[in-house]
Design a protein around this motif. Structure first.
Motif, short mmCIF file in Angstrom:
data_model
loop_
_atom_site.label_atom_id
_atom_site.label_comp_id
_atom_site.label_asym_id
_atom_site.label_seq_id
_atom_site.Cartn_x
_atom_site.Cartn_y
_atom_site.Cartn_z
N PHE A 43 8.72 8.72 7.70
CA PHE A 43 9.14 9.61 8.41
C PHE A 43 8.89 10.03 9.84
CE2 PHE A 43 11.64 10.45 4.09
CZ PHE A 43 12.95 10.22 4.96
N ASP A 44 9.00 9.98 11.10
CA ASP A 44 7.84 10.16 12.31
C ASP A 44 8.63 10.95 13.41
OD1 ASP A 44 6.33 10.25 14.17
OD2 ASP A 44 5.21 8.73 13.38
N PHE A 45 8.63 12.26 13.32
CA PHE A 45 9.06 12.94 14.25
C PHE A 45 9.12 12.59 16.47
CE2 PHE A 45 9.34 15.98 11.07
CZ PHE A 45 9.78 15.81 10.34
N ARG A 46 8.20 11.40 16.21
CA ARG A 46 8.01 10.74 16.94
C ARG A 46 9.25 9.54 17.49
NH1 ARG A 46 1.21 10.26 16.38
NH2 ARG A 46 2.59 9.48 14.55
N ARG A 47 10.10 9.39 16.60
CA ARG A 47 10.78 8.09 16.43
C ARG A 47 12.51 9.22 16.61
NH1 ARG A 47 10.18 4.39 11.32
NH2 ARG A 47 11.10 6.11 10.03
N PRO A 48 12.98 8.48 17.95
CA PRO A 48 14.56 9.73 17.83
C PRO A 48 15.30 9.43 16.77
CG PRO A 48 13.65 7.69 19.60
CD PRO A 48 12.72 7.65 18.59
N ASN A 49 15.19 8.34 15.97
CA ASN A 49 16.29 8.83 14.75
C ASN A 49 15.85 9.84 14.10
OD1 ASN A 49 17.97 7.14 15.66
ND2 ASN A 49 16.86 5.44 14.74
N ASP A 50 14.96 10.06 13.55
CA ASP A 50 14.48 10.80 12.68
C ASP A 50 14.49 12.56 13.17
OD1 ASP A 50 13.61 9.22 10.70
OD2 ASP A 50 11.07 8.76 11.06
N VAL A 51 14.42 12.35 14.64
CA VAL A 51 14.27 14.08 15.12
C VAL A 51 15.80 14.55 14.78
CG1 VAL A 51 14.95 14.45 17.67
CG2 VAL A 51 12.55 13.31 17.45
N ALA A 52 17.05 13.34 15.01
CA ALA A 52 17.99 13.49 14.94
C ALA A 52 18.78 13.21 13.66
CB ALA A 52 18.80 12.26 15.92
N ASP A 53 18.35 13.25 13.11
CA ASP A 53 18.04 13.40 11.89
C ASP A 53 18.13 15.26 11.26
OD1 ASP A 53 19.38 10.97 10.43
OD2 ASP A 53 17.18 10.84 9.99
N LEU A 54 16.65 15.27 11.93
CA LEU A 54 16.04 17.05 11.36
C LEU A 54 16.96 18.21 11.88
CD1 LEU A 54 14.62 19.12 10.58
CD2 LEU A 54 12.80 18.33 12.59
N ASP A 307 2.76 35.16 3.72
CA ASP A 307 2.94 33.89 4.90
C ASP A 307 2.25 32.55 4.44
OD1 ASP A 307 4.54 36.02 5.59
OD2 ASP A 307 2.85 36.49 7.77
N PHE A 308 3.14 31.60 4.89
CA PHE A 308 2.34 30.29 5.21
C PHE A 308 3.04 29.45 5.94
CE2 PHE A 308 6.16 30.06 2.67
CZ PHE A 308 6.93 28.94 3.26
N CYS A 309 2.04 28.08 6.60
CA CYS A 309 2.75 27.60 7.53
C CYS A 309 1.89 26.58 7.43
CB CYS A 309 2.46 27.93 8.58
SG CYS A 309 3.57 27.51 10.37
N PHE A 310 3.29 25.21 7.70
CA PHE A 310 3.29 23.89 7.31
C PHE A 310 3.96 22.40 8.02
CE2 PHE A 310 3.88 19.91 5.35
CZ PHE A 310 2.21 19.15 4.64
N ASP A 311 2.95 22.33 9.26
CA ASP A 311 3.48 21.85 9.81
C ASP A 311 2.97 20.09 10.54
OD1 ASP A 311 4.09 24.19 11.59
OD2 ASP A 311 2.21 23.53 12.71
N LEU A 312 4.12 19.42 10.24
CA LEU A 312 4.41 17.69 9.85
C LEU A 312 4.89 16.92 10.80
CD1 LEU A 312 4.31 16.22 7.36
CD2 LEU A 312 6.15 16.07 6.99
N VAL A 313 4.14 16.17 10.74
CA VAL A 313 4.10 15.00 11.62
C VAL A 313 4.77 13.63 11.28
CG1 VAL A 313 3.26 13.28 13.93
CG2 VAL A 313 2.54 15.92 13.57
N SER A 314 4.45 13.16 10.65
CA SER A 314 4.97 12.12 9.47
C SER A 314 4.28 11.73 8.51
CB SER A 314 4.10 10.69 10.87
OG SER A 314 2.82 10.63 10.80
N LEU A 315 5.48 10.45 7.50
CA LEU A 315 4.99 10.30 6.58
C LEU A 315 4.28 8.92 6.75
CD1 LEU A 315 7.11 12.56 4.45
CD2 LEU A 315 4.50 12.71 4.79
N ARG A 316 4.24 7.81 5.81
CA ARG A 316 3.98 6.40 5.52
C ARG A 316 3.63 6.24 4.82
NH1 ARG A 316 0.57 3.65 10.47
NH2 ARG A 316 -1.39 4.58 9.51
N ALA A 317 3.71 5.35 4.08
CA ALA A 317 3.49 4.08 2.43
C ALA A 317 2.15 3.51 3.15
CB ALA A 317 4.12 3.67 1.70
N VAL A 318 0.99 3.21 2.99
CA VAL A 318 -0.15 2.97 3.82
C VAL A 318 -1.51 1.68 2.67
CG1 VAL A 318 -0.43 3.79 5.33
CG2 VAL A 318 -1.92 4.39 3.17
#
Length: 351
Positions: A43-54, A307-318
């Motif tokens: 998942f990567d929110f710099r990709r249009p398809n992942d943004v569309a799903d969100l 309170d809590f806050c977690f920001d996520l940009v991407s997930l990769r298998a490496v």
């Protein structure tokens, strides 16, 4: 109607997610001759398809297109009568383009935040047999038929920004036991969840300075190579590393891993523990050899109210080698080009 369900006009969808994973794995199988594969993006929110799903997941329930495979979703202890609450939202990013654009570089990301409460609601019929409370969770969309990574990847890379609290990372994998969940933990360096304008300007200034420095370094290195050969191998390796680093996409403040203002956390699959219904299984099975990820989740259950806050940009298998993420074939091609250029300059100088 069926087409919109599997291939939405606005992008995203379970079929595109399925095809993206299979395409990458097929390319690795037939065109990769390296002992370790390069990163595969889950998942990567710099990709249009992942943004569309969100964006689809953020719509009211009646407005969503539905389907067999769910989208992004959150959960908390309100399902057992608890007082915790959490929400997710999408934060638009912007990439600085052109001299007349004053936007600072900021990648798009998912923000998951809320309030954790360990108090048990004794007035709720849902909490009759509850002995502990205080959790919140977020789950990714499911991969149709899973993401069959097999034994080709050794770790999960998370590009995120945390508040310093300890979060559980949950891997739902293909298993004969539906309640099995592999769980690891991350405790990121405490960072402010809202970067101030001054901090953003500093990040941008450093990024601009690094870009100029890298450009100047590359030019000066090439001029130096034309003037005289580099006889010291250590000096050659240093110069080559400078050039490669200046062109490494992982160092880009927007497209990089991690981008500016975020951190990269690596969790080896072998370090995940097998759990069931939130409790450790007595008999452990290592997560290796046949990893087929169905979905990924994050859970906060550290027992601290607030309170809590977690920001996520991407997930990769490496894959990891020498403490570094193994790059792609494009990285190798770029490095080979640098070596060829060096050899040509050396031969020219010798002549």
């Amino acid at each position: 109607m069926v087409r919109q369900l599997f291939l939405p006009a606005e992008g995203g969808g379970s079929l595109r997610r399925f095809l993206a994973i299979r395409k990458h794995l097929f390319r690795d199988k037939w065109h990769e001759d390296r002992p370790f594969c390069g990163p595969i993006t889950l998942f990567d929110f710099r990709r249009p398809n992942d943004v569309a799903d969100l964006r689809e997941s953020l719509l009211p329930a009646k407005s969503r297109r539905g389907g067999i495979f769910g989208g992004w979703r959150v959960s908390d202890d309100s399902v057992i009568g608890g007082f915790s609450s959490s929400l997710m939202e999408f934060n638009e990013g912007h990439e600085k383009k052109g001299d007349n654009n004053n936007h600072t570089i900021a990648p798009p990301f998912l923000r998951w935040g809320g309030k954790l409460s360990t108090e048990i609601n004794r007035n709720s019929h849902l909490a009759r047999n509850v002995t502990r409370s205080g959790f919140a969770a977020i789950f990714t969309p499911e991969f149709p038929l899973g993401a069959p990574l097999g034994n080709k990847y050794k770790a999960l890379e998370i590009c995120c920004r945390t508040d310093g609290r300890t979060y559980a990372v949950n891997l739902k994998v293909e298993s004969y036991f539906p309640e099995d969940m592999y769980q690891g933990f991350i405790s990121g360096t405490e960072q402010t969840t809202a970067i101030t304008d001054k901090a953003i300007e500093k990040v941008q200034a450093e990024a601009d300075d690094n870009t100029k420095t890298d450009e100047n370094t590359q030019i000066s290195v090439e001029e130096h190579a034309e003037e005289q050969p580099i006889l010291d191998v250590r000096e050659h390796l240093k110069v080559r590393q400078q050039i490669i680093s200046s062109q490494d996409p992982n160092n880009h403040p927007y497209h990089g891993h991690p981008p500016a203002g975020f951190q990269r956390l690596i969790l080896p699959f072998k370090d995940f523990a097998l759990t069931s219904r939130g409790r450790m299984r007595h008999t452990q099975r290592d997560l290796d050899g046949s990893v087929n990820i169905e979905s990924i989740g994050f859970t906060l259950m550290d027992g601290d109210d607030g309170d809590f806050c977690f920001d996520l940009v991407s997930l990769r298998a490496v894959n990891i080698m020498g403490g570094e993420v193994v790059g792609t074939k494009e990285d190798d091609a770029r490095e080979e080009e640098m070596i060829t250029h060096y050899n040509q300059q050396r031969a020219k100088n010798e002549d």
